[in-house]
Design a protein around this motif. Structure first.
Motif, short mmCIF file in Angstrom:
data_model
loop_
_atom_site.label_atom_id
_atom_site.label_comp_id
_atom_site.label_asym_id
_atom_site.label_seq_id
_atom_site.Cartn_x
_atom_site.Cartn_y
_atom_site.Cartn_z
N LYS A 184 -19.32 -7.75 -3.64
CA LYS A 184 -19.53 -6.85 -4.78
C LYS A 184 -20.98 -6.37 -4.83
CE LYS A 184 -19.52 -6.85 -9.85
NZ LYS A 184 -19.32 -7.68 -11.07
N HIS A 185 -21.91 -7.27 -4.49
CA HIS A 185 -23.33 -6.93 -4.50
C HIS A 185 -23.68 -5.99 -3.35
CE1 HIS A 185 -27.60 -7.74 -3.38
NE2 HIS A 185 -27.78 -7.68 -4.69
N ASP A 186 -23.14 -6.30 -2.15
CA ASP A 186 -23.51 -5.54 -0.95
C ASP A 186 -22.69 -4.26 -0.78
OD1 ASP A 186 -25.29 -7.57 -0.42
OD2 ASP A 186 -23.96 -8.61 0.98
N GLU A 187 -21.43 -4.30 -1.21
CA GLU A 187 -20.52 -3.15 -1.07
C GLU A 187 -19.87 -2.88 -2.42
OE1 GLU A 187 -20.02 -1.39 1.65
OE2 GLU A 187 -20.99 -2.62 3.18
N PRO A 188 -20.61 -2.27 -3.35
CA PRO A 188 -20.05 -2.03 -4.70
C PRO A 188 -18.65 -1.41 -4.62
CG PRO A 188 -22.35 -1.39 -4.62
CD PRO A 188 -21.96 -1.72 -3.21
N PRO A 189 -17.72 -1.94 -5.41
CA PRO A 189 -16.32 -1.52 -5.28
C PRO A 189 -16.07 -0.03 -5.49
CG PRO A 189 -16.49 -3.52 -6.59
CD PRO A 189 -17.89 -3.04 -6.37
N VAL A 190 -15.44 0.56 -4.51
CA VAL A 190 -14.90 1.92 -4.60
C VAL A 190 -13.46 1.81 -4.08
CG1 VAL A 190 -15.04 4.29 -3.80
CG2 VAL A 190 -17.15 3.01 -4.24
N ALA A 191 -12.49 2.00 -4.97
CA ALA A 191 -11.10 1.76 -4.60
C ALA A 191 -10.60 2.73 -3.55
CB ALA A 191 -10.22 1.84 -5.84
N ALA A 192 -10.02 2.18 -2.47
CA ALA A 192 -9.43 3.02 -1.42
C ALA A 192 -8.05 3.53 -1.84
CB ALA A 192 -9.32 2.22 -0.13
N ARG A 230 -9.45 -5.26 7.63
CA ARG A 230 -9.63 -6.67 7.28
C ARG A 230 -9.81 -6.86 5.78
NH1 ARG A 230 -10.41 -10.18 11.92
NH2 ARG A 230 -9.86 -8.86 13.68
N TRP A 231 -10.45 -5.88 5.15
CA TRP A 231 -10.61 -5.92 3.69
C TRP A 231 -10.79 -4.51 3.15
CZ3 TRP A 231 -14.92 -3.86 1.38
CH2 TRP A 231 -16.05 -3.69 2.18
N ALA A 232 -10.36 -4.31 1.91
CA ALA A 232 -10.53 -3.02 1.26
C ALA A 232 -10.41 -3.22 -0.25
CB ALA A 232 -9.48 -2.01 1.74
N TRP A 233 -11.23 -2.49 -0.99
CA TRP A 233 -11.12 -2.52 -2.45
C TRP A 233 -9.94 -1.64 -2.88
CZ3 TRP A 233 -13.82 -6.25 -4.32
CH2 TRP A 233 -15.12 -6.52 -3.91
N TYR A 238 -9.26 -5.15 -7.13
CA TYR A 238 -8.79 -6.25 -6.28
C TYR A 238 -9.35 -6.05 -4.87
CZ TYR A 238 -5.19 -8.05 -9.49
OH TYR A 238 -4.52 -8.63 -10.53
N LEU A 239 -9.39 -7.13 -4.11
CA LEU A 239 -9.71 -7.03 -2.69
C LEU A 239 -8.42 -7.26 -1.90
CD1 LEU A 239 -12.22 -6.66 -0.78
CD2 LEU A 239 -12.04 -9.12 -0.35
N ALA A 240 -8.03 -6.24 -1.13
CA ALA A 240 -6.88 -6.38 -0.24
C ALA A 240 -7.38 -6.96 1.08
CB ALA A 240 -6.23 -5.02 -0.01
N VAL A 241 -6.78 -8.06 1.50
CA VAL A 241 -7.27 -8.81 2.66
C VAL A 241 -6.18 -8.94 3.71
CG1 VAL A 241 -8.10 -11.07 3.43
CG2 VAL A 241 -8.94 -10.12 1.29
N TYR A 242 -6.59 -8.81 4.96
CA TYR A 242 -5.67 -8.97 6.09
C TYR A 242 -6.26 -9.98 7.06
CZ TYR A 242 -3.09 -7.73 10.39
OH TYR A 242 -2.34 -7.76 11.54
N HIS A 243 -5.48 -11.04 7.35
CA HIS A 243 -5.86 -12.06 8.33
C HIS A 243 -4.96 -11.88 9.56
CE1 HIS A 243 -8.23 -14.58 5.46
NE2 HIS A 243 -7.33 -14.17 4.59
N PRO A 244 -5.36 -11.09 10.56
CA PRO A 244 -4.46 -10.84 11.69
C PRO A 244 -4.15 -12.08 12.51
CG PRO A 244 -6.64 -9.91 12.11
CD PRO A 244 -6.63 -10.34 10.68
N ASN A 245 -5.07 -13.04 12.56
CA ASN A 245 -4.83 -14.23 13.39
C ASN A 245 -3.68 -15.07 12.86
OD1 ASN A 245 -6.69 -14.85 11.19
ND2 ASN A 245 -6.84 -16.90 12.08
N ALA A 282 -3.15 -10.61 1.55
CA ALA A 282 -3.30 -11.12 0.19
C ALA A 282 -4.12 -10.16 -0.65
CB ALA A 282 -3.96 -12.50 0.22
N LEU A 283 -3.95 -10.26 -1.96
CA LEU A 283 -4.71 -9.47 -2.93
C LEU A 283 -5.44 -10.43 -3.86
CD1 LEU A 283 -1.90 -6.90 -3.64
CD2 LEU A 283 -4.19 -6.24 -2.88
N TYR A 284 -6.75 -10.26 -3.96
CA TYR A 284 -7.56 -11.14 -4.79
C TYR A 284 -8.27 -10.33 -5.88
CZ TYR A 284 -6.98 -14.55 -1.03
OH TYR A 284 -6.46 -15.42 -0.10
N PRO A 285 -8.12 -10.71 -7.14
CA PRO A 285 -8.83 -9.98 -8.20
C PRO A 285 -10.33 -10.24 -8.12
CG PRO A 285 -7.77 -11.93 -9.10
CD PRO A 285 -7.32 -11.82 -7.67
N LEU A 286 -11.12 -9.20 -8.31
CA LEU A 286 -12.57 -9.35 -8.28
C LEU A 286 -13.04 -10.27 -9.39
CD1 LEU A 286 -15.30 -8.60 -7.09
CD2 LEU A 286 -15.27 -6.51 -8.45
N SER A 287 -12.24 -10.42 -10.43
CA SER A 287 -12.61 -11.31 -11.53
C SER A 287 -12.79 -12.75 -11.08
CB SER A 287 -11.56 -11.25 -12.65
OG SER A 287 -10.28 -11.61 -12.14
#
Length: 266
Positions: free
Chosen positions: A197-205, A226-229, A237-244, A249-254
């Protein structure tokens, strides 16, 4: 032969790092750094120790269950060979017995990855790091009981790696001598979200009215980032992909509340 903690050889790498180094040296040092991280991140501390013992005894390394190198790994193998050459020269030039041993751990780590045919896994791990992806995980389970059953069925249970249980991060702590393991909940993801959040302020894709719609969107993509807001009902939310591990998964920024990164000094 006792292997020093894999964090110790990082000091050798740090001493070689320079603001004015060539791009090639930066690639070499970066590869060595990530190889040392790869072993614990994939839970292979005990496997690596057995491998080093086999090298010391002159025996053949323990057989692995990994894929053999393919032609498309030639570039990675070339990078690994350049890194081996750099650290072999460094080992031969130092007079410090301690430094020689730490450099040897770096060389053995690279040898371990190559000789067990883990080129695909290592390349995927490097891509994960380069993408700034969430903390690495080696498996995903719906329940703690399922995770424990999986661990009991492993010939060499992993140690110090992360797994997901109901989308929460847990660390595997395995005592091989005692034959016991624990799966404590960890908060690496919360810290990661705060830093992101600090380095890549959320901008929803993408934006969705419900979590179900967002989940369907994420699962419908053949190979998402691998990740996208994303925005769900106005919440980030952060949409996350673990290809391995083929996991999404979807994680709330809260979740990052209370783990905020201190702002930079003006």
């Amino acid at each position: 032969m006792t292997t020093p903690p894999l964090s110790d050889p990082q000091e050798v790498i740090g001493k070689q790092w320079s603001k004015h180094q060539s791009p090639e040296q930066a690639r070499i040092l970066g590869l060595a750094r990530d190889a040392l991280r790869f072993v614990p991140a994939t839970g292979q501390r005990y496997r690596f120790e057995d491998f080093r013992k086999s090298l010391k005894s002159g025996a053949h390394p323990p057989p692995g269950t990994f894929e053999q190198p393919r032609n498309d790994f030639a570039s990675l193998e070339e990078r690994m060979n350049s890194t081996k050459g750099f650290f072999t020269k460094l080992r031969n030039e130092t007079d410090s017995a301690v430094e020689k041993e730490l450099i040897q751990v770096i060389l053995d780590t690279l040898h371990f990855i190559s000789s067990t045919g883990q080129h695909s896994a290592f390349r995927e791990y490097l891509e994960h790091i380069e993408a700034g992806a969430p903390p690495y995980a080696i498996a995903s389970f719906d329940t703690k009981e399922a995770a424990e059953a999986w661990l009991r069925n492993q010939p060499i249970p992993p140690d110090s790696a992360n797994v997901l249980i109901a989308n929460n991060y847990h660390s595997i702590i395995h005592d091989q001598e005692a034959g016991i393991f624990r799966l404590p909940r960890i908060h690496d993801l919360e810290y990661y979200l705060a830093e992101l959040k600090h380095d890549e302020p959320p901008v929803a894709a993408a934006s969705f009215a419900t979590l179900e719609q967002a989940d369907a969107w994420l699962r419908a993509q053949p190979e998402p980032a691998r990740w996208a807001w994303v925005s769900v009902a106005g919440e980030i939310y952060l949409a996350v992909y673990h290809p391995n591990i083929h996991h999404r998964a979807l994680y709330p920024l809260s979740m990052a509340t209370g783990y905020e990164v201190e702002p930079d000094e003006p």
